[in-house]
Design a protein around this motif. Structure first.
Motif, PDB file in Angstrom:
ATOM      1  N   LEU A   3     -37.468 -64.600 -35.551  1.00  0.00           N
ATOM      2  CA  LEU A   3     -37.301 -64.032 -34.280  1.00  0.00           C
ATOM      3  C   LEU A   3     -38.536 -64.350 -33.318  1.00  0.00           C
ATOM      4  CD1 LEU A   3     -36.505 -61.879 -31.882  1.00  0.00           C
ATOM      5  CD2 LEU A   3     -37.840 -60.368 -33.252  1.00  0.00           C
ATOM      6  N   ILE A   8     -39.548 -66.633 -29.964  1.00  0.00           N
ATOM      7  CA  ILE A   8     -40.441 -66.301 -29.077  1.00  0.00           C
ATOM      8  C   ILE A   8     -41.610 -67.202 -28.601  1.00  0.00           C
ATOM      9  CG2 ILE A   8     -42.310 -64.566 -28.268  1.00  0.00           C
ATOM     10  CD1 ILE A   8     -40.657 -62.322 -29.758  1.00  0.00           C
ATOM     11  N   PHE A  40     -48.393 -62.391 -27.618  1.00  0.00           N
ATOM     12  CA  PHE A  40     -47.487 -61.773 -26.795  1.00  0.00           C
ATOM     13  C   PHE A  40     -47.401 -59.872 -26.972  1.00  0.00           C
ATOM     14  CE2 PHE A  40     -44.988 -63.230 -30.709  1.00  0.00           C
ATOM     15  CZ  PHE A  40     -44.595 -61.922 -30.967  1.00  0.00           C
ATOM     16  N   ARG A  41     -46.971 -59.656 -25.864  1.00  0.00           N
ATOM     17  CA  ARG A  41     -46.939 -58.093 -25.811  1.00  0.00           C
ATOM     18  C   ARG A  41     -45.913 -57.444 -26.666  1.00  0.00           C
ATOM     19  NH1 ARG A  41     -50.752 -55.810 -22.838  1.00  0.00           N
ATOM     20  NH2 ARG A  41     -51.460 -56.874 -20.725  1.00  0.00           N
ATOM     21  N   ASP A  42     -46.213 -56.702 -27.608  1.00  0.00           N
ATOM     22  CA  ASP A  42     -45.169 -55.821 -28.426  1.00  0.00           C
ATOM     23  C   ASP A  42     -44.007 -55.274 -27.459  1.00  0.00           C
ATOM     24  OD1 ASP A  42     -45.292 -54.825 -31.456  1.00  0.00           O
ATOM     25  OD2 ASP A  42     -44.004 -53.715 -30.158  1.00  0.00           O
ATOM     26  N   ILE A  43     -42.892 -55.360 -27.957  1.00  0.00           N
ATOM     27  CA  ILE A  43     -41.594 -54.888 -27.128  1.00  0.00           C
ATOM     28  C   ILE A  43     -41.676 -53.322 -27.352  1.00  0.00           C
ATOM     29  CG2 ILE A  43     -40.037 -54.942 -28.901  1.00  0.00           C
ATOM     30  CD1 ILE A  43     -38.065 -56.280 -26.570  1.00  0.00           C
ATOM     31  N   ASN A  44     -42.176 -52.611 -28.269  1.00  0.00           N
ATOM     32  CA  ASN A  44     -42.273 -51.087 -28.479  1.00  0.00           C
ATOM     33  C   ASN A  44     -43.777 -50.785 -28.774  1.00  0.00           C
ATOM     34  OD1 ASN A  44     -41.497 -48.728 -29.112  1.00  0.00           O
ATOM     35  ND2 ASN A  44     -40.789 -49.095 -31.250  1.00  0.00           N
ATOM     36  N   HIS A  84     -51.016 -53.044 -27.008  1.00  0.00           N
ATOM     37  CA  HIS A  84     -50.385 -53.449 -28.428  1.00  0.00           C
ATOM     38  C   HIS A  84     -49.926 -55.051 -28.335  1.00  0.00           C
ATOM     39  CE1 HIS A  84     -47.780 -52.272 -31.911  1.00  0.00           C
ATOM     40  NE2 HIS A  84     -48.381 -53.506 -32.001  1.00  0.00           N
ATOM     41  N   ILE A 119     -49.126 -58.838 -30.284  1.00  0.00           N
ATOM     42  CA  ILE A 119     -48.797 -59.376 -31.704  1.00  0.00           C
ATOM     43  C   ILE A 119     -49.227 -60.826 -31.544  1.00  0.00           C
ATOM     44  CG2 ILE A 119     -46.746 -60.274 -33.147  1.00  0.00           C
ATOM     45  CD1 ILE A 119     -46.684 -57.311 -33.038  1.00  0.00           C
ATOM     46  N   ASN A 127     -49.191 -55.742 -41.394  1.00  0.00           N
ATOM     47  CA  ASN A 127     -48.287 -55.081 -42.043  1.00  0.00           C
ATOM     48  C   ASN A 127     -47.651 -56.112 -43.295  1.00  0.00           C
ATOM     49  OD1 ASN A 127     -48.668 -52.579 -40.855  1.00  0.00           O
ATOM     50  ND2 ASN A 127     -47.154 -52.986 -39.419  1.00  0.00           N
ATOM     51  N   GLY A 164     -44.860 -51.556 -44.150  1.00  0.00           N
ATOM     52  CA  GLY A 164     -43.975 -51.189 -42.718  1.00  0.00           C
ATOM     53  C   GLY A 164     -43.779 -52.664 -41.937  1.00  0.00           C
ATOM     54  N   GLN A 165     -43.888 -53.802 -42.808  1.00  0.00           N
ATOM     55  CA  GLN A 165     -43.317 -55.130 -42.269  1.00  0.00           C
ATOM     56  C   GLN A 165     -41.816 -55.260 -41.917  1.00  0.00           C
ATOM     57  OE1 GLN A 165     -44.446 -58.758 -44.178  1.00  0.00           O
ATOM     58  NE2 GLN A 165     -44.167 -59.915 -42.778  1.00  0.00           N
ATOM     59  N   THR A 166     -41.618 -55.441 -40.542  1.00  0.00           N
ATOM     60  CA  THR A 166     -39.911 -55.529 -40.431  1.00  0.00           C
ATOM     61  C   THR A 166     -39.684 -56.896 -39.794  1.00  0.00           C
ATOM     62  OG1 THR A 166     -40.674 -54.878 -38.011  1.00  0.00           O
ATOM     63  CG2 THR A 166     -39.985 -53.029 -39.521  1.00  0.00           C
ATOM     64  N   VAL A 167     -40.698 -57.711 -39.308  1.00  0.00           N
ATOM     65  CA  VAL A 167     -40.216 -58.938 -38.967  1.00  0.00           C
ATOM     66  C   VAL A 167     -40.930 -60.002 -40.028  1.00  0.00           C
ATOM     67  CG1 VAL A 167     -40.558 -60.675 -37.268  1.00  0.00           C
ATOM     68  CG2 VAL A 167     -40.074 -58.440 -36.539  1.00  0.00           C
ATOM     69  N   HIS A 209     -47.822 -61.926 -38.749  1.00  0.00           N
ATOM     70  CA  HIS A 209     -48.427 -61.486 -37.661  1.00  0.00           C
ATOM     71  C   HIS A 209     -49.579 -60.524 -37.624  1.00  0.00           C
ATOM     72  CE1 HIS A 209     -45.004 -59.072 -38.554  1.00  0.00           C
ATOM     73  NE2 HIS A 209     -45.391 -58.071 -37.904  1.00  0.00           N
ATOM     74  N   HIS A 255     -51.158 -57.346 -35.564  1.00  0.00           N
ATOM     75  CA  HIS A 255     -51.133 -56.294 -34.521  1.00  0.00           C
ATOM     76  C   HIS A 255     -52.796 -56.272 -33.911  1.00  0.00           C
ATOM     77  CE1 HIS A 255     -47.358 -54.852 -35.339  1.00  0.00           C
ATOM     78  NE2 HIS A 255     -47.424 -55.251 -36.590  1.00  0.00           N
TER      79      HIS A 255
HETATM   80  P1  AMP Z   1     -44.014 -54.953 -38.328  1.00  0.00           P
HETATM   81  O1  AMP Z   1     -43.422 -53.764 -38.325  1.00  0.00           O
HETATM   82  O2  AMP Z   1     -45.441 -55.254 -38.689  1.00  0.00           O
HETATM   83  O3  AMP Z   1     -43.080 -56.190 -38.921  1.00  0.00           O
HETATM   84  O4  AMP Z   1     -44.245 -55.667 -36.519  1.00  0.00           O
HETATM   85  C1  AMP Z   1     -42.977 -56.150 -35.965  1.00  0.00           C
HETATM   86  C2  AMP Z   1     -43.240 -55.750 -34.553  1.00  0.00           C
HETATM   87  O5  AMP Z   1     -42.439 -56.793 -33.694  1.00  0.00           O
HETATM   88  C3  AMP Z   1     -42.870 -54.390 -34.129  1.00  0.00           C
HETATM   89  O6  AMP Z   1     -44.178 -53.745 -33.593  1.00  0.00           O
HETATM   90  C4  AMP Z   1     -42.106 -54.559 -32.924  1.00  0.00           C
HETATM   91  O7  AMP Z   1     -41.984 -53.670 -31.919  1.00  0.00           O
HETATM   92  C5  AMP Z   1     -42.195 -56.037 -32.369  1.00  0.00           C
HETATM   93  N1  AMP Z   1     -41.228 -56.752 -31.822  1.00  0.00           N
HETATM   94  C6  AMP Z   1     -39.792 -56.841 -32.427  1.00  0.00           C
HETATM   95  N2  AMP Z   1     -39.169 -57.605 -31.509  1.00  0.00           N
HETATM   96  C7  AMP Z   1     -39.780 -57.905 -30.500  1.00  0.00           C
HETATM   97  C8  AMP Z   1     -39.432 -58.643 -29.446  1.00  0.00           C
HETATM   98  N3  AMP Z   1     -38.504 -59.314 -29.002  1.00  0.00           N
HETATM   99  N4  AMP Z   1     -40.775 -59.042 -28.556  1.00  0.00           N
HETATM  100  C9  AMP Z   1     -42.099 -58.434 -28.702  1.00  0.00           C
HETATM  101  N5  AMP Z   1     -42.269 -57.680 -29.996  1.00  0.00           N
HETATM  102  C10 AMP Z   1     -41.110 -57.340 -30.841  1.00  0.00           C
END
Ligand code: AMP
Length: 112
Positions: free
Chosen positions: A3, A7, A26-30, A36, A38, A85, A91-94, A98, A100
């Motif tokens: 992802l 971007i 870029f700005r975090d979407i959430n 915040h 990334i 993360n 707590g890494q989701t992507v 990256h 923060h």
């Molecule tokens: P992490 O949980 O450390 O892997 O952080 C992943 C971050 O990516 C989270 O804070 C999400 O809100 C952010 N994120 C996910 N998708 C997008 C997106 N399309 N644009 C900007 N930030 C995103």
């Protein structure tokens, strides 16, 4: 492709605040704080676990971009937090390394 690579390639919209040959921010979407951001390497490294000594300069540059953005965004004096993360407990989701940059409010410690 991750992802975040999409971007970085402008294939998915994001509010990009900084980019150069190696790094995109870029700005975090959430957002978890008023500011915040990334910060990623264009190189698709999965996580901190996957870093090698060859990446030392790149990681240093990520931190220096965070420092510059903190100044540009006006949170350098009030303070901020930089977070990598890593993995499920971190707590890494992507799965694209990256950094923060979080600021604009008081951060709690310990983190939740
Ligand atoms: P992490 O949980 O450390 O892997 O952080 C992943 C971050 O990516 C989270 O804070 C999400 O809100 C952010 N994120 C996910 N998708 C997008 C997106 N399309 N644009 C900007 N930030 C995103």
């Amino acid at each position: 492709m991750t992802l975040f690579e999409k971007i970085a390639n402008h294939e998915i919209p994001a509010t990009i605040l900084y980019e150069d040959a190696e790094i995109v921010a870029f700005r975090d979407i959430n957002p978890q704080a008023p500011t915040h951001v990334i910060i990623i390497p264009r190189k698709p490294i999965t996580s901190v676990n996957d870093l090698t000594p060859n990446d030392a300069e790149l990681i240093g540059k990520l931190v220096l971009v965070a420092r510059k953005l903190a100044i540009d965004l006006g949170i350098n004096e009030s303070g901020y937090r930089l977070v990598f993360n890593c993995g499920p407990d971190g707590g890494q989701t992507v799965d694209h390394l990256h950094l923060h940059l979080l600021g604009g409010r008081v951060m709690g410690w310990p983190p939740g």
